[in-house]
Design an enzyme around this catalytic site. Sequence first.
Site, PDB file in Angstrom:
ATOM      1  N   LYS A 170       0.834  -0.904  -0.174  1.00  0.00           N
ATOM      2  CA  LYS A 170      -0.147  -0.105   0.114  1.00  0.00           C
ATOM      3  C   LYS A 170       0.946   1.155   0.021  1.00  0.00           C
ATOM      4  O   LYS A 170       1.309   1.455   1.185  1.00  0.00           O
ATOM      5  CB  LYS A 170      -0.873   0.033   1.193  1.00  0.00           C
ATOM      6  N   GLY A 201      -4.451   3.445  -2.273  1.00  0.00           N
ATOM      7  CA  GLY A 201      -5.609   3.889  -1.162  1.00  0.00           C
ATOM      8  C   GLY A 201      -4.983   4.821  -0.242  1.00  0.00           C
ATOM      9  O   GLY A 201      -3.900   5.158   0.029  1.00  0.00           O
ATOM     10  N   GLY A 203      -4.314   5.766   4.159  1.00  0.00           N
ATOM     11  CA  GLY A 203      -3.765   5.158   5.134  1.00  0.00           C
ATOM     12  C   GLY A 203      -5.041   4.573   5.984  1.00  0.00           C
ATOM     13  O   GLY A 203      -5.171   3.577   6.455  1.00  0.00           O
ATOM     14  N   PRO A 204      -5.981   5.712   6.241  1.00  0.00           N
ATOM     15  CA  PRO A 204      -7.063   5.368   7.355  1.00  0.00           C
ATOM     16  C   PRO A 204      -7.975   4.105   6.788  1.00  0.00           C
ATOM     17  O   PRO A 204      -8.710   3.436   7.513  1.00  0.00           O
ATOM     18  CB  PRO A 204      -7.829   6.496   7.323  1.00  0.00           C
ATOM     19  N   GLY A 207      -4.599   1.096   4.252  1.00  0.00           N
ATOM     20  CA  GLY A 207      -3.724   1.030   5.150  1.00  0.00           C
ATOM     21  C   GLY A 207      -4.055   0.368   6.334  1.00  0.00           C
ATOM     22  O   GLY A 207      -3.335  -0.762   7.060  1.00  0.00           O
ATOM     23  N   GLU A 245       9.964   2.071  10.561  1.00  0.00           N
ATOM     24  CA  GLU A 245      10.829   3.010  10.522  1.00  0.00           C
ATOM     25  C   GLU A 245      10.364   4.364  10.492  1.00  0.00           C
ATOM     26  O   GLU A 245       9.566   4.631   9.534  1.00  0.00           O
ATOM     27  CB  GLU A 245      11.677   2.806   8.930  1.00  0.00           C
ATOM     28  N   CYS A 279      13.812  11.089   6.446  1.00  0.00           N
ATOM     29  CA  CYS A 279      13.827  10.975   8.204  1.00  0.00           C
ATOM     30  C   CYS A 279      15.112  11.042   8.707  1.00  0.00           C
ATOM     31  O   CYS A 279      15.029  11.192   9.939  1.00  0.00           O
ATOM     32  CB  CYS A 279      13.080   9.554   8.240  1.00  0.00           C
ATOM     33  N   GLU A 377      10.332  16.817  14.420  1.00  0.00           N
ATOM     34  CA  GLU A 377      10.525  16.374  13.081  1.00  0.00           C
ATOM     35  C   GLU A 377       9.773  17.680  12.123  1.00  0.00           C
ATOM     36  O   GLU A 377       8.612  17.459  12.221  1.00  0.00           O
ATOM     37  CB  GLU A 377      10.508  15.408  12.804  1.00  0.00           C
TER      38      GLU A 377
END
Length: 470
Positions: A170, A201, A203-204, A207, A245, A279, A377
Site C-alpha cells: 500500500k 488507497g 492510510g485510514p 492501510g 522505520e 527522516c 521533526e
Amino acid sequence: MKAHDGMYIDGEWRPAAGSDRIEVVNPADEQVVASVPAGTAEDVDAAVRAARAAFPAWAATAPADRAALIGALRDRLVARRSEIAETVTAELGSPLGFADAVHVGSPIAVAASYAELGASYAFEERIGNSTVLLEPVGVVGAITPWNYPLHQVVAKVAPALAAGCTVVLKPAEDTPLTAQLFAEAVHEAGIPAGVFNLVTGTGPVAGQALAEHEGVDLVSFTGSTAVGRKIGAIAGAAVKRVALELGGKSANVILPGADLAKAVAVGVGHVMNNTGQSCNALTRMLVHRDQYEEAVALAAAAVAKYPVGDPLAPDTRLGPVVNATQRDRVRAYIDRGVEEGARLVVGGPEAPRERGYFVAPTVFADVTPDMTIAQEEIFGPVLAILPYADEDDALRIANGTVYGLGGAVWAADEETAVAFARRMDTGQVDINGGRFNVLAPFGGYKQSGVGRELGPHGLGEYLQTKSLQF
C-alpha cells in the site's frame, strides 16, 4: 502522467471494488496530473488472499531462483529509469537530477544487492546437535511513504521476496504512480502471480485494513511516529510481527579540529536534499561555541546555493515540498522558531514563489535544545544550529530528543569521531562524511522505530527461526 485504473492483484490489473478516486497533484504547479482508485478493505482482502495462495510455492522456490527474479526486476528498473525519474518529479517535486541519481539510482542498487545476497544468504546452519532453519515469515503488508516512493518500496519488497515472503504493498496516496511503475516492472520481470500485489488507497482505509488483516503475518511500515504507534498497537493485539522505520531529529556534531567548512557544507546539503523530506536529515547542527558564529556564516553561504526552482530545470537543487498540508506545516514550524526566540539567519515563512508548494530554505541560529524546532521533526528545508560547551555537552544535546535514527560526527581524526559516535543513541552515524551504504542496516533507536532495513539485517526481518535437534 500514465496511471492504471485498477489494482495489481494476482498478476493482473483488476478493477477496484469501489468508485472513489485519489488525485495526484504536481507540487511544483499544483496541477492534477492523474488519478488512481482509492482502495477499500475488499481490495485489500483480495490482494492478501492472492499473496496467501502464492506463498507456499514461492517459499519453496530455491533461493537462487528467487534471487534471479529479483535481478530481473532490477534490470527492468534500469530499463525504465528515465520514466520513473520523471514520474517521481511529477508526483513529489524532486529536481529531476536528484530523482534520477537518488530516487531511482539508490533502489536499483538495493535491488542489485538483494539479487546477490538472496543467492548467498545462509538460510540454515548447524549449532551443536541442532540444525537451525531461517524460514520466511509469510505474507508481508508493506506500507510505504511518499518521500522516497521507489526506494522505500524496494527496501521492503526486495528483501521480503528474497526471504521467500509474498507481499501486499500500500503506497502513499501522494505518490502512487511510481508504485504502479514498480508493479509493471515486477510483472515484466516474470515474478509469479500473487507474489507481489499492489493496492492504492488512503492510510485510514486501505492501510488500516492491511495492518488489521488476519492473513498478514508481518507489517512493515515507514512513516510518522504517530502512525507507527497505531500500527504497532494493531499488530500487537494480533501478535503479529512488525517493522517500523519512523521519524528522526538527527544531530550533525562538529567537534573542534574538524574541517569546519566541509562539515557545514555537507551538513547543509544533507538538510536541503529532497527539500528536507528525509527522516534521517541532519536537521540539528551542533558547533562548539568558539566556532559558532563562523559556522553560522558558512551555513548561510551554503544555503544560498539552494534556491528554489522548477524541478525540471537542470540547475534546480531545491524543489517544493509534497503538498499544501506539508508546506503549511513547515511554515508553522518556522513561525514557531521565531516566536520562541531563535535567530532567523536566512529564509523564513514567506512563500518564495507564487505557485507551487515551495518553502524557502531556512537556517536558525541561537537555538536552544528545548525549543520546538530542536525537538520535533519538521520534514522541510529547515536547519537549526546549536552551540555547545564541550564534548559531554554536545553528547547531551545530540541524545536529547525522543528520536535516534541518524547522525554525523566530524573530528580532526577518525578515532576521535568514532569514540564520540559510539556514545550516540542512534541507529546510524556518518563519520567525517562517510557515504551511504546500501548494505548497512538502517533503522532507529527510541521512537525512531523497530527493526532494520537494507543488507543482510534487512533480509533477516522477514525470516523466522526453527531448530531441529538430532
